[in-house]
Motif scaffolding. Sequence first.
Motif, PDB file in Angstrom:
ATOM      1  N   PHE A  98      -2.823  11.417   8.281  1.00  0.00           N
ATOM      2  CA  PHE A  98      -3.594  10.736   7.236  1.00  0.00           C
ATOM      3  C   PHE A  98      -5.076  11.033   7.385  1.00  0.00           C
ATOM      4  CE2 PHE A  98      -6.012   7.121   5.624  1.00  0.00           C
ATOM      5  CZ  PHE A  98      -5.509   7.007   4.338  1.00  0.00           C
ATOM      6  N   MET A  99      -5.601  10.875   8.593  1.00  0.00           N
ATOM      7  CA  MET A  99      -7.028  11.088   8.830  1.00  0.00           C
ATOM      8  C   MET A  99      -7.431  12.538   8.580  1.00  0.00           C
ATOM      9  SD  MET A  99      -7.495   8.909  12.339  1.00  0.00           S
ATOM     10  CE  MET A  99      -9.090   9.645  12.635  1.00  0.00           C
ATOM     11  N   PRO A 146       0.827  -1.214   0.000  1.00  0.00           N
ATOM     12  CA  PRO A 146       0.000   0.000   0.000  1.00  0.00           C
ATOM     13  C   PRO A 146       0.860   1.262   0.000  1.00  0.00           C
ATOM     14  CG  PRO A 146      -0.794  -1.585   1.617  1.00  0.00           C
ATOM     15  CD  PRO A 146       0.528  -2.097   1.139  1.00  0.00           C
ATOM     16  N   ASP A 147       0.456   2.239  -0.776  1.00  0.00           N
ATOM     17  CA  ASP A 147       1.144   3.524  -0.834  1.00  0.00           C
ATOM     18  C   ASP A 147       0.316   4.540  -0.070  1.00  0.00           C
ATOM     19  OD1 ASP A 147       1.905   6.174  -1.705  1.00  0.00           O
ATOM     20  OD2 ASP A 147       3.057   5.221  -3.293  1.00  0.00           O
ATOM     21  N   SER A 148       0.847   5.032   1.051  1.00  0.00           N
ATOM     22  CA  SER A 148       0.077   5.930   1.906  1.00  0.00           C
ATOM     23  C   SER A 148      -0.245   7.251   1.216  1.00  0.00           C
ATOM     24  CB  SER A 148       0.828   6.200   3.220  1.00  0.00           C
ATOM     25  OG  SER A 148       2.082   6.820   2.961  1.00  0.00           O
ATOM     26  N   ILE A 149       0.665   7.722   0.357  1.00  0.00           N
ATOM     27  CA  ILE A 149       0.418   8.980  -0.346  1.00  0.00           C
ATOM     28  C   ILE A 149      -0.737   8.824  -1.330  1.00  0.00           C
ATOM     29  CG2 ILE A 149       1.386  10.729  -1.875  1.00  0.00           C
ATOM     30  CD1 ILE A 149       2.567  10.712   0.937  1.00  0.00           C
ATOM     31  N   GLU A 150      -0.733   7.733  -2.085  1.00  0.00           N
ATOM     32  CA  GLU A 150      -1.822   7.498  -3.031  1.00  0.00           C
ATOM     33  C   GLU A 150      -3.138   7.302  -2.297  1.00  0.00           C
ATOM     34  OE1 GLU A 150      -1.014   4.346  -5.718  1.00  0.00           O
ATOM     35  OE2 GLU A 150       0.708   5.320  -6.651  1.00  0.00           O
ATOM     36  N   ALA A 151      -3.079   6.594  -1.172  1.00  0.00           N
ATOM     37  CA  ALA A 151      -4.295   6.376  -0.385  1.00  0.00           C
ATOM     38  C   ALA A 151      -4.820   7.697   0.161  1.00  0.00           C
ATOM     39  CB  ALA A 151      -4.008   5.412   0.766  1.00  0.00           C
ATOM     40  N   GLN A 152      -3.930   8.565   0.592  1.00  0.00           N
ATOM     41  CA  GLN A 152      -4.318   9.871   1.116  1.00  0.00           C
ATOM     42  C   GLN A 152      -4.933  10.724   0.015  1.00  0.00           C
ATOM     43  OE1 GLN A 152      -1.826  11.974   4.114  1.00  0.00           O
ATOM     44  NE2 GLN A 152      -1.634  13.550   2.553  1.00  0.00           N
ATOM     45  N   ILE A 188      -0.190  22.672  11.480  1.00  0.00           N
ATOM     46  CA  ILE A 188      -0.525  22.283  12.856  1.00  0.00           C
ATOM     47  C   ILE A 188      -0.678  20.773  12.942  1.00  0.00           C
ATOM     48  CG2 ILE A 188      -2.314  22.364  14.644  1.00  0.00           C
ATOM     49  CD1 ILE A 188      -2.825  25.264  13.877  1.00  0.00           C
ATOM     50  N   VAL A 189      -1.382  20.204  11.966  1.00  0.00           N
ATOM     51  CA  VAL A 189      -1.566  18.750  11.937  1.00  0.00           C
ATOM     52  C   VAL A 189      -0.221  18.047  11.782  1.00  0.00           C
ATOM     53  CG1 VAL A 189      -2.599  16.824  10.684  1.00  0.00           C
ATOM     54  CG2 VAL A 189      -3.912  18.932  11.034  1.00  0.00           C
ATOM     55  N   ASP A 190       0.613  18.533  10.863  1.00  0.00           N
ATOM     56  CA  ASP A 190       1.932  17.922  10.651  1.00  0.00           C
ATOM     57  C   ASP A 190       2.780  17.988  11.919  1.00  0.00           C
ATOM     58  OD1 ASP A 190       1.237  17.415   8.044  1.00  0.00           O
ATOM     59  OD2 ASP A 190       2.309  19.137   7.209  1.00  0.00           O
ATOM     60  N   ALA A 191       2.587  19.064  12.703  1.00  0.00           N
ATOM     61  CA  ALA A 191       3.389  19.261  13.911  1.00  0.00           C
ATOM     62  C   ALA A 191       3.056  18.261  15.011  1.00  0.00           C
ATOM     63  CB  ALA A 191       3.203  20.684  14.440  1.00  0.00           C
ATOM     64  N   THR A 192       1.983  17.483  14.838  1.00  0.00           N
ATOM     65  CA  THR A 192       1.690  16.434  15.822  1.00  0.00           C
ATOM     66  C   THR A 192       2.691  15.296  15.714  1.00  0.00           C
ATOM     67  OG1 THR A 192       0.213  15.153  14.344  1.00  0.00           O
ATOM     68  CG2 THR A 192      -0.784  16.929  15.651  1.00  0.00           C
ATOM     69  N   ASN A 193       3.340  15.198  14.542  1.00  0.00           N
ATOM     70  CA  ASN A 193       4.267  14.091  14.268  1.00  0.00           C
ATOM     71  C   ASN A 193       3.590  12.733  14.494  1.00  0.00           C
ATOM     72  OD1 ASN A 193       6.893  15.273  13.486  1.00  0.00           O
ATOM     73  ND2 ASN A 193       6.720  16.296  15.460  1.00  0.00           N
ATOM     74  N   ASN A 194       2.317  12.690  14.145  1.00  0.00           N
ATOM     75  CA  ASN A 194       1.541  11.459  14.258  1.00  0.00           C
ATOM     76  C   ASN A 194       1.024  11.110  12.865  1.00  0.00           C
ATOM     77  OD1 ASN A 194      -0.956   9.807  14.497  1.00  0.00           O
ATOM     78  ND2 ASN A 194      -0.614  10.003  16.688  1.00  0.00           N
ATOM     79  N   ALA A 195       1.595  10.076  12.270  1.00  0.00           N
ATOM     80  CA  ALA A 195       1.275   9.720  10.886  1.00  0.00           C
ATOM     81  C   ALA A 195      -0.197   9.392  10.702  1.00  0.00           C
ATOM     82  CB  ALA A 195       2.135   8.542  10.441  1.00  0.00           C
ATOM     83  N   MET A 196      -0.802   8.742  11.688  1.00  0.00           N
ATOM     84  CA  MET A 196      -2.207   8.364  11.572  1.00  0.00           C
ATOM     85  C   MET A 196      -3.100   9.597  11.583  1.00  0.00           C
ATOM     86  SD  MET A 196      -4.152   5.819  11.103  1.00  0.00           S
ATOM     87  CE  MET A 196      -5.906   5.494  11.094  1.00  0.00           C
TER      88      MET A 196
END
Length: 244
Positions: free
Chosen positions: A174-175, A81-87, A163-171
């Motif tokens: 994505f969400m 699975p490609d997370s970028i394509e899925a996003q 702000i979202v990126d600054a969470t450093n939480n990949a999940m």
Amino acid sequence: MGLKYEPLVTESLAKQISETIRQAIVEGDLKVDERLPTEPELAARFGVSRPTIREALKRLAAQNLIRSRRGPSGGTFVNKPDSIEAQDSLINMTSLLTTMGEFDLPEIAEARRELELICVRLAAERCEPEHLERMRAEIEIQKNPDLADQDFCASDVRFHRTIVDATNNAMLCFMMSSVIEAVQPIVNLIVFRFWDRDKTVSQHERILSAIEAGNADKATEVFLEQMDDLQQRYAKAQALRDNK
């Protein structure tokens, strides 16, 4: 002219087969890069025709779950699975559903408020210098009095994406892509006529200051203030729509 049942039956079989294989991939029974049986082998195992197998494989390929390779060592293989394509797929689908009216403004406002609230708090705890610089850069863009409405909206999206990126939480990243990058741009363009730019910029500056200081309580306080203002803009935009 009578009804033609065969295409529907074939499609149903292909769908069942694709879902069976998909479930095997999801559950790990079929591993990444594992080679699937050939079309004749799959047709024999499922007791269907090769065209039905081809249709099932097309469905899986469309979901990027499998890939085909020609040659002596070729065949059909399970894809990683490609997370970028899925996003990207998630963003596109959410944008489509939003523009088609699947979600109303109160639902959007509530979802964003609750989800991004978590992100603001985590950002205050985990933000890195690069994130702070990105937010500062967007605030400077927003201060330009000649900035077009569409460009201001785009900068607002990038600020909150950071702000979202600054969470450093990949999940979470994505969400939240469906909320920040799919829904927010559409809603911004609906409510921009009621926007107080100076107030928004001031709120962004205060959010940035609180995040930089690691003050999660203050950051969430200002964010909620901004969401209350946004809720009022939503209400005005909805009222305008209802009166048309």
